[in-house]
Enzyme design. Structure first.
Site, PDB file in Angstrom:
ATOM      1  N   GLY A   1       0.829  -1.201   0.000  1.00 21.47           N
ATOM      2  CA  GLY A   1       0.000   0.000   0.000  1.00 21.47           C
ATOM      3  C   GLY A   1       0.860   1.246   0.000  1.00 21.47           C
TER       4      GLY A   1
ATOM      5  N   GLY B   1      -0.365   4.543   0.084  1.00 21.20           N
ATOM      6  CA  GLY B   1      -1.021   5.743   0.574  1.00 21.20           C
ATOM      7  C   GLY B   1      -0.190   6.390   1.671  1.00 21.20           C
TER       8      GLY B   1
ATOM      9  CB  ALA C   1      -0.741   4.423   6.602  1.00 23.44           C
ATOM     10  N   GLY C   2       1.433   3.947   4.425  1.00 20.79           N
ATOM     11  CA  GLY C   2       2.546   3.178   3.898  1.00 20.79           C
ATOM     12  C   GLY C   2       3.750   4.033   3.571  1.00 20.79           C
TER      13      GLY C   2
ATOM     14  CG  PHE D   1     -13.191  19.285   9.796  1.00 19.90           C
ATOM     15  CD1 PHE D   1     -12.750  20.257   8.914  1.00 19.90           C
ATOM     16  CD2 PHE D   1     -13.427  18.016   9.305  1.00 19.90           C
ATOM     17  CE1 PHE D   1     -12.542  19.972   7.578  1.00 19.90           C
ATOM     18  CE2 PHE D   1     -13.219  17.712   7.977  1.00 19.90           C
ATOM     19  CZ  PHE D   1     -12.781  18.693   7.095  1.00 19.90           C
TER      20      PHE D   1
ATOM     21  CD  GLN E   1     -17.237   8.882   9.355  1.00 15.10           C
ATOM     22  OE1 GLN E   1     -16.457   9.324   8.520  1.00 15.10           O
ATOM     23  NE2 GLN E   1     -17.094   9.111  10.651  1.00 15.10           N
TER      24      GLN E   1
ATOM     25  CG  HIS F   1     -18.646  12.546   4.347  1.00 18.14           C
ATOM     26  ND1 HIS F   1     -19.380  13.670   4.018  1.00 18.14           N
ATOM     27  CD2 HIS F   1     -17.461  12.992   4.826  1.00 18.14           C
ATOM     28  CE1 HIS F   1     -18.661  14.746   4.291  1.00 18.14           C
ATOM     29  NE2 HIS F   1     -17.494  14.364   4.779  1.00 18.14           N
TER      30      HIS F   1
ATOM     31  CG  LEU G   1     -16.070  13.530   0.627  1.00 18.47           C
ATOM     32  CD1 LEU G   1     -17.150  12.869   1.462  1.00 18.47           C
ATOM     33  CD2 LEU G   1     -14.698  13.244   1.218  1.00 18.47           C
TER      34      LEU G   1
ATOM     35  CB  THR H   1     -14.340  18.362   1.974  1.00 16.00           C
ATOM     36  OG1 THR H   1     -13.752  18.517   3.276  1.00 16.00           O
ATOM     37  CG2 THR H   1     -14.437  19.744   1.351  1.00 16.00           C
ATOM     38  CD  GLU H   2     -17.083  16.954   9.073  1.00 16.77           C
ATOM     39  OE1 GLU H   2     -16.846  17.259  10.242  1.00 16.77           O
ATOM     40  OE2 GLU H   2     -17.147  15.774   8.683  1.00 16.77           O
TER      41      GLU H   2
ATOM     42  NE  ARG I   1     -16.656  13.374   8.257  1.00 16.86           N
ATOM     43  CZ  ARG I   1     -15.483  13.128   7.710  1.00 16.86           C
ATOM     44  NH1 ARG I   1     -15.032  11.883   7.648  1.00 16.86           N
ATOM     45  NH2 ARG I   1     -14.734  14.095   7.238  1.00 16.86           N
TER      46      ARG I   1
ATOM     47  CG  HIS J   1     -16.114   9.103   3.904  1.00 20.34           C
ATOM     48  ND1 HIS J   1     -15.456   9.474   2.749  1.00 20.34           N
ATOM     49  CD2 HIS J   1     -15.474   9.744   4.922  1.00 20.34           C
ATOM     50  CE1 HIS J   1     -14.466  10.311   3.047  1.00 20.34           C
ATOM     51  NE2 HIS J   1     -14.448  10.472   4.363  1.00 20.34           N
TER      52      HIS J   1
ATOM     53  NE  ARG K   1     -12.247   8.948   9.394  1.00 14.35           N
ATOM     54  CZ  ARG K   1     -12.423  10.061   8.674  1.00 14.35           C
ATOM     55  NH1 ARG K   1     -12.051  11.237   9.170  1.00 14.35           N
ATOM     56  NH2 ARG K   1     -13.000  10.006   7.493  1.00 14.35           N
TER      57      ARG K   1
END
Length: 584
Positions: free
Chosen positions: A12, A14, A16-17, A116, A236, A238, A248, A250-251, A282, A349, A391
């Site tokens: 992965g 993204g 985190a990876g 947020f 979740q 959204h 999406l 966005t919030e 959310r 989401h 979240r």
């Protein structure tokens, strides 16, 4: 079969990876595998921002951030993990800035912050500006920055390699089996440490903001190797996806002043969350939207959506703060948000559940926290449980950055003690070869698209925002049938190069397996908590259900659900963190 060795294999590409790879690069031989180009990773779609109690806009504190995160989680988040994340957030943001992330700024030069949903000051007193951002392209710029840093540090990337199985030596992980998309060749990657950062699984639902690649492969793979999944019932939705598309919005649009209105033009969130209104968490906003629709107050000819009103914002402000949202609304719906409200509806989401880990990313295999040697996970595929049952917006990018880095650091410590990789089994690829041969050697059966459509419709109808005993029981039964149907699909494309039909057939099997855990855990949890809302059990039940779920896949395809204790360490010393009714 070809075997390649690296000290660390990260699956992965993204945030985190990449954050783990950057932490390890230069000191160890690091390989990152991704089934698409790293810059197409779904982290790049994150729009609104990343939370941190910097206090650049107004007074703020990591303790307030932790309180909001735990309260927003409906008290199912593990409190020590939340404390770790929120305390590390300011440092993580400054580090990203130093790495080159071009955050938006105030006139003073400080990193800009905006409100947020669910983020408050002084333990819920009023909304606070806590979310750092780069217009509405925050994930995009973070992804590009970390990818550039990884290239600079000579991380080895294997783009368009799709991982299909783990290599196990006893109960330890020592590599992965992957297929190269270009040639369909199977390659075993032998390693001392393996990390999964494979993202979420929203494509199991019909309407979703997730990318097409978010098929939850990592979850399906670990389940088939005897590792459980945690808190899978918490998915979740959204509140603001583009009507009929799920893309999406966005919030941050509401953080900048956008207002949700029903078909009569009423600002209906004043009825459901009178203190923070449109900036409620959310799960609350999504349920409120559906409540408006169920009671006949929707917008449009079918009264089947609500409206996100940005017309109070100037065209210049929208262009500066929300340029992608303006573009999406114009391109997909023909709406100029500075002149007309945007039709929206909740969209699948984010997954709060995933592979159970500790705060250092080490994968665990039971309620007692027994570690799986050589295996780490971080990001949306993992469940360190900082999000619990729901979240808060802008906590996702923070989760990726904080725990991606911590996993990288922990892997580095492990490598110092490790003498070398555990030996590979005689034929690590047998199960993958049998799976591929079985799919390619079948003449009859349904198409992948037919079974996948049935799965997505089932999950949307029976396992989405509102749930009940009858629907969930039906979902569990139907998913058993879908598992057999997925195993019997036909693959007509026999080509070697970029055989997407074959890979989608394999992804479909993973999708059905983890969807079964979502339905089974949701059926067992007879309460409403966070994103898990039961019509027949509308109250939260701390006496019987203040616990995590652990789902194990049995050989016959059934799912066994057991329990795991929630860490309430902050509540032990501070009564403000004791579970109580969640009011906004």
């Amino acid at each position: 079969m070809e075997i390649r060795y690296h000290d660390v294999v990260i699956v992965g590409a993204g945030l985190a990876g990449l954050r783990a790879a950057v932490e390890l690069a230069g000191k160890h031989d690091v390989a990152v595998l991704s089934k698409l180009h790293p810059l197409r990773s779904h982290s790049g779609a994150a729009q609104g921002g990343v939370s941190a109690a910097l206090g650049n806009a107004e007074e703020d504190s990591p303790l307030w951030h932790a309180y909001d995160t735990i309260k927003g989680s409906d008290y199912l988040a593990d409190q020590y993990a939340v404390e770790v994340m929120c305390n590390d957030a300011p440092r993580a943001i400054i580090e990203l800035e130093h790495l080159g992330v071009p955050f938006s700024r105030f006139d003073s030069g400080h990193i800009a912050q905006r409100p947020f949903g669910g983020h408050t000051r002084n333990f819920g007193e009023a909304p606070v500006r806590r979310t750092c951002y780069a217009a509405d392209r925050t994930g995009h710029v973070c992804l590009h920055t970390l990818y550039e840093q990884a290239l600079k540090q000579k991380v080895r990337f294997y783009d368009e390699f799709q991982v299909l199985d783990l290599c196990m030596s006893g109960d330890a992980v020592n590599g992965v089996v992957a297929v190269e998309l270009k040639s369909r060749a199977l390659v075993t990657f032998h390693a001392r440490a393996v990390m999964f950062a494979t993202g979420g699984y929203g494509k199991a639902w019909k309407t979703t903001s997730n990318a097409f690649a978010n098929t939850g492969d990592g979850l399906g793979i670990v389940m088939r190797n005897g590792i459980p999944l945690e808190d899978m019932e918490f998915v979740q939705f959204h509140p603001t996806g583009l009507y009929q598309l799920g893309i999406l919005i966005t919030e941050a649009a509401r953080g900048e002043g956008g207002i949700l209105r029903n078909g009569s033009g009423e600002r209906f969130m004043e009825r459901y969350a009178p203190t923070i209104k449109d900036l409620a968490p959310r799960d609350i906003v999504s349920r409120s939207i559906y409540r408006e629709l169920m009671e006949g107050r929707g917008a449009g000819p079918g009264k089947d959506h609500v409206l996100l009103d940005l017309t109070e914002l100037s065209h210049e402000k929208i262009a500066e703060k929300l340029p992608e949202i303006e573009s999406f609304a114009k391109i997909y719906l023909g709406v100029d948000p500075s002149e007309s409200p945007i039709p929206v509806l909740p969209t699948c989401h984010y997954a709060m559940g995933g592979i159970p880990t500790d705060v250092n990313g080490r994968v665990t295999r039971d309620a007692g926290g027994t570690e799986v040697q050589g295996f780490w996970a971080a990001g949306e595929v993992a469940c360190v449980s900082v999000h619990g049952a729901n979240r808060l917006g802008s906590n996702s990018l923070l989760d990726l950055i904080v725990f991606g880095r911590r996993a990288g650091k922990d892997i580095a410590g492990f490598l110092k003690k490790s003498q070398g990789p555990l030996p590979l089994e005689a034929d690590t690829s047998t199960r993958v070869r049998d799976l591929i041969d079985g799919l390619l050697g079948r003449n009859g059966g349904e198409t992948v698209a037919e079974v996948r459509t049935a799965l997505q419709r089932l999950m949307m109808d029976k396992v989405s925002v509102f749930r009940n005993e009858e629907g969930l029981a039906e979902a569990v039964r139907e998913l058993r049938e879908l598992r057999e149907r997925a195993r019997e699909v036909r693959v007509l494309d026999a080509t070697m190069s970029f055989n997407s039909e074959l890979l989608e057939a394999i992804e479909l099997q993973y999708m059905v397996d983890y969807s079964a855990t979502v339905a089974a855990a949701a059926l067992k949890r007879r309460e409403s908590r966070g994103a898990h809302s039961r019509d027949d059990y509308p109250r939260r039940d701390d006496e019987n259900h203040l616990e995590h779920s652990l789902c194990f896949l049995e050989e016959d395809g059934s799912v066994t659900v057991s329990e795991k204790a929630v860490d309430l360490s902050l509540a032990a010393s501070d009564p403000r963190f004791v579970p109580k009714e969640r009011k906004y």
